[in-house]
Design a protein around this motif. Structure first.
Motif, PDB file in Angstrom:
ATOM      1  N   GLN A 223       0.841  -1.193   0.000  1.00 16.32           N
ATOM      2  CA  GLN A 223       0.000   0.000   0.000  1.00 16.32           C
ATOM      3  C   GLN A 223       0.875   1.242   0.000  1.00 16.32           C
ATOM      4  N   GLN A 224       0.531   2.177  -0.879  1.00 12.20           N
ATOM      5  CA  GLN A 224       1.370   3.361  -0.983  1.00 12.20           C
ATOM      6  C   GLN A 224       0.987   4.364   0.089  1.00 12.20           C
ATOM      7  N   PRO A 225       1.925   5.233   0.475  1.00 14.77           N
ATOM      8  CA  PRO A 225       1.606   6.274   1.443  1.00 14.77           C
ATOM      9  C   PRO A 225       0.645   7.286   0.837  1.00 14.77           C
ATOM     10  N   VAL A 226      -0.036   8.008   1.710  1.00 15.75           N
ATOM     11  CA  VAL A 226      -1.011   9.002   1.284  1.00 15.75           C
ATOM     12  C   VAL A 226      -0.406  10.394   1.447  1.00 15.75           C
ATOM     13  N   GLN A 227      -0.413  11.162   0.375  1.00 15.08           N
ATOM     14  CA  GLN A 227       0.134  12.521   0.411  1.00 15.08           C
ATOM     15  C   GLN A 227      -0.989  13.540   0.334  1.00 15.08           C
ATOM     16  N   SER A 228      -0.760  14.671   0.984  1.00 17.88           N
ATOM     17  CA  SER A 228      -1.694  15.789   0.866  1.00 17.88           C
ATOM     18  C   SER A 228      -0.926  17.093   1.016  1.00 17.88           C
ATOM     19  N   PRO A 229      -1.354  18.142   0.340  1.00 22.99           N
ATOM     20  CA  PRO A 229      -2.434  18.163  -0.640  1.00 22.99           C
ATOM     21  C   PRO A 229      -1.988  17.560  -1.972  1.00 22.99           C
ATOM     22  N   GLN A 230      -2.908  17.429  -2.899  1.00 26.75           N
ATOM     23  CA  GLN A 230      -2.565  16.912  -4.231  1.00 26.75           C
ATOM     24  C   GLN A 230      -1.835  17.958  -5.044  1.00 26.75           C
ATOM     25  N   ALA A 231      -2.188  19.228  -4.815  1.00 31.01           N
ATOM     26  CA  ALA A 231      -1.552  20.313  -5.577  1.00 31.01           C
ATOM     27  C   ALA A 231      -1.529  21.582  -4.732  1.00 31.01           C
ATOM     28  N   VAL A 232      -0.503  22.373  -4.965  1.00 29.34           N
ATOM     29  CA  VAL A 232      -0.360  23.647  -4.264  1.00 29.34           C
ATOM     30  C   VAL A 232       0.113  24.705  -5.257  1.00 29.34           C
ATOM     31  N   ILE A 233      -0.528  25.860  -5.212  1.00 30.79           N
ATOM     32  CA  ILE A 233      -0.061  26.991  -6.032  1.00 30.79           C
ATOM     33  C   ILE A 233       0.355  28.103  -5.084  1.00 30.79           C
ATOM     34  N   LEU A 234       1.579  28.543  -5.214  1.00 30.32           N
ATOM     35  CA  LEU A 234       2.112  29.569  -4.332  1.00 30.32           C
ATOM     36  C   LEU A 234       2.684  30.717  -5.136  1.00 30.32           C
ATOM     37  N   ARG A 235       2.801  31.836  -4.472  1.00 31.52           N
ATOM     38  CA  ARG A 235       3.578  32.931  -5.038  1.00 31.52           C
ATOM     39  C   ARG A 235       4.987  32.819  -4.458  1.00 31.52           C
ATOM     40  N   GLU A 236       5.939  33.277  -5.218  1.00 32.13           N
ATOM     41  CA  GLU A 236       7.335  33.253  -4.770  1.00 32.13           C
ATOM     42  C   GLU A 236       7.438  33.872  -3.372  1.00 32.13           C
ATOM     43  N   GLY A 237       8.164  33.189  -2.492  1.00 37.08           N
ATOM     44  CA  GLY A 237       8.351  33.712  -1.145  1.00 37.08           C
ATOM     45  C   GLY A 237       7.399  33.146  -0.117  1.00 37.08           C
ATOM     46  N   GLU A 238       6.335  32.467  -0.568  1.00 36.96           N
ATOM     47  CA  GLU A 238       5.378  31.881   0.369  1.00 36.96           C
ATOM     48  C   GLU A 238       5.865  30.518   0.839  1.00 36.96           C
ATOM     49  N   ASP A 239       5.249  30.038   1.920  1.00 37.33           N
ATOM     50  CA  ASP A 239       5.632  28.759   2.503  1.00 37.33           C
ATOM     51  C   ASP A 239       4.616  27.671   2.138  1.00 37.33           C
ATOM     52  N   ALA A 240       5.064  26.421   2.200  1.00 36.48           N
ATOM     53  CA  ALA A 240       4.170  25.293   1.939  1.00 36.48           C
ATOM     54  C   ALA A 240       4.550  24.119   2.821  1.00 36.48           C
ATOM     55  N   VAL A 241       3.555  23.303   3.117  1.00 39.31           N
ATOM     56  CA  VAL A 241       3.775  22.064   3.862  1.00 39.31           C
ATOM     57  C   VAL A 241       3.116  20.921   3.095  1.00 39.31           C
ATOM     58  N   ILE A 242       3.857  19.853   2.913  1.00 41.21           N
ATOM     59  CA  ILE A 242       3.332  18.654   2.256  1.00 41.21           C
ATOM     60  C   ILE A 242       3.388  17.525   3.272  1.00 41.21           C
ATOM     61  N   ASN A 243       2.273  16.831   3.407  1.00 41.37           N
ATOM     62  CA  ASN A 243       2.176  15.767   4.403  1.00 41.37           C
ATOM     63  C   ASN A 243       2.161  14.387   3.769  1.00 41.37           C
ATOM     64  N   CYS A 244       2.651  13.420   4.544  1.00 45.31           N
ATOM     65  CA  CYS A 244       2.740  12.046   4.055  1.00 45.31           C
ATOM     66  C   CYS A 244       2.423  11.129   5.222  1.00 45.31           C
ATOM     67  N   SER A 245       1.533  10.177   5.010  1.00 46.11           N
ATOM     68  CA  SER A 245       1.197   9.248   6.087  1.00 46.11           C
ATOM     69  C   SER A 245       1.094   7.840   5.545  1.00 46.11           C
ATOM     70  N   SER A 246       1.321   6.878   6.429  1.00 41.50           N
ATOM     71  CA  SER A 246       1.298   5.481   6.022  1.00 41.50           C
ATOM     72  C   SER A 246       0.526   4.654   7.042  1.00 41.50           C
ATOM     73  N   SER A 247      -0.098   3.595   6.562  1.00 44.23           N
ATOM     74  CA  SER A 247      -0.829   2.697   7.458  1.00 44.23           C
ATOM     75  C   SER A 247       0.083   1.586   7.983  1.00 44.23           C
ATOM     76  N   LYS A 248       1.327   1.560   7.484  1.00 41.66           N
ATOM     77  CA  LYS A 248       2.261   0.509   7.883  1.00 41.66           C
ATOM     78  C   LYS A 248       3.404   1.094   8.694  1.00 41.66           C
ATOM     79  N   ALA A 249       4.021   0.251   9.517  1.00 41.97           N
ATOM     80  CA  ALA A 249       5.212   0.666  10.262  1.00 41.97           C
ATOM     81  C   ALA A 249       6.319   1.013   9.271  1.00 41.97           C
ATOM     82  N   LEU A 250       7.015   2.088   9.524  1.00 43.19           N
ATOM     83  CA  LEU A 250       8.010   2.596   8.586  1.00 43.19           C
ATOM     84  C   LEU A 250       9.427   2.434   9.112  1.00 43.19           C
ATOM     85  N   TYR A 251      10.329   2.060   8.206  1.00 41.78           N
ATOM     86  CA  TYR A 251      11.738   2.023   8.565  1.00 41.78           C
ATOM     87  C   TYR A 251      12.364   3.402   8.335  1.00 41.78           C
ATOM     88  N   SER A 252      11.876   4.072   7.316  1.00 36.73           N
ATOM     89  CA  SER A 252      12.412   5.381   6.967  1.00 36.73           C
ATOM     90  C   SER A 252      11.424   6.080   6.042  1.00 36.73           C
TER      91      SER A 252
END
Lengths: 108, 113
Positions: free
Chosen positions: A1-30
Motif C-alpha cells: 500500500q502506498q503512502p497518502v500525500q496531501s495536498p494533491q496540488a499547491v499553487i504559491l507565489r514566490e516567497g510563500e511557505d508550503a507544507v506537504i504531508n505524508c502518512s502510512s498505514s504501515k510501520a516505517l523504517y524510513s
C-alpha cells in the motif's frame, strides 16, 4: 500500500511557505522525499531514518513522526526552482513505495 | 559516469509486440526497482530485486517479467504489449532495506500504438 500525500496540488507565489504531508498505514523504517521536474527523473531530497528526526538543507526541511507514521516536508520562502512534483517514499517490508505526489507550482 | 542508466529512452511499438528495457547501475547497490509512471504522474512500484531475488511483486500482469543477470542489471521484459502499457518506466537502485537514497534512471517513455 502506498503512502497518502496531501495536498494533491499547491499553487504559491514566490516567497510563500508550503507544507506537504505524508502518512502510512504501515510501520516505517524510513521516509524519503523526492522532487521531480517535468520530463525528468525523480531526484532525492532527503531521508529520515528515526522517529523525531528533522532534517533540512537550504530552505527545505522535513520531520518524521514514527509513532504516527507521518512525515511532513516544509518549503520556506519558496523559489521558482522549487516547482515540481514532490513524492514521499516510505520504506517498509514491501520495499520503497511512493505516494501519488504533490504538484507544486510557484508563480512569480 | 551515469549512476543508473536505462535504454532505450524512447520506445514506440505496436500492440501485441514484445519489448525489453535495460537497466544498469554502477553504484554497487543491492536493491533495484522498476516503477511505472502514468499520465497522472503516479509512481507505481512494479518490482523490486534484492541480491537477485524478487522481494516484492505488485499486482502487475504476468506479461511483465523482470530479469536480473547480475546485481548490477535489472531488465524489464514485456510481452504482448497493450495500449494501457503506455507510460514512462523508471529503473532505480538503492542500498539494501531502503536505508539509502534511491537513484533513478532517466526513464523510458513507452508508447504503444
Amino acid at each position: 500500500q502506498q503512502p497518502v500525500q496531501s495536498p494533491q496540488a499547491v499553487i504559491l507565489r514566490e516567497g510563500e511557505d508550503a507544507v506537504i504531508n505524508c502518512s502510512s498505514s504501515k510501520a516505517l523504517y524510513s521516509v524519503h522525499w523526492y522532487r521531480q521536474k517535468h520530463g525528468e527523473a525523480p531526484v532525492f531530497l532527503m531521508i529520515l531514518l528515526k522517529g523525531g528526526e528533522q532534517k533540512g538543507h537550504d530552505k527545505i526541511s522535513a520531520s518524521f513522526n514514527e509513532k504516527k507514521q507521518q512525515s511532513s516536508l516544509y518549503l520556506t520562502a519558496s523559489q521558482l526552482s522549487y516547482s515540481g512534483t514532490y513524492f514521499c517514499g516510505t520504506d517498509s517490508a514491501d520495499g520503497l513505495t511512493f505516494g501519488k505526489g504533490t504538484h507544486l507550482i510557484i508563480q512569480p | 559516469d551515469t549512476a543508473v542508466s536505462q535504454t532505450p529512452k524512447y520506445l514506440v511499438t505496436q500492440m501485441g509486440n514484445d519489448k525489453s528495457i535495460k537497466c544498469e547501475q554502477n553504484l554497487g547497490h543491492d536493491t533495484m526497482y522498476w516503477y511505472k509512471q502514468d499520465s497522472k504522474k503516479f509512481l507505481k512500484i512494479m518490482f523490486s530485486y534484492n541480491n537477485k531475488e524478487l522481494i516484492i511483486n505488485e499486482t502487475v500482469p504476468n506479461r511483465f517479467s523482470p530479469k536480473s543477470p547480475d546485481k548490477a542489471h535489472l531488465n524489464l521484459h514485456i510481452n504482448s504489449l497493450e495500449l494501457g502499457d503506455s507510460a514512462v518506466y523508471f529503473c532505480a537502485s538503492s542500498q539494501v532495506g531502503g536505508q539509502g537514497k534511491a537513484f533513478f534512471g532517466q526513464g523510458t517513455r513507452l508508447t504503444v500504438v
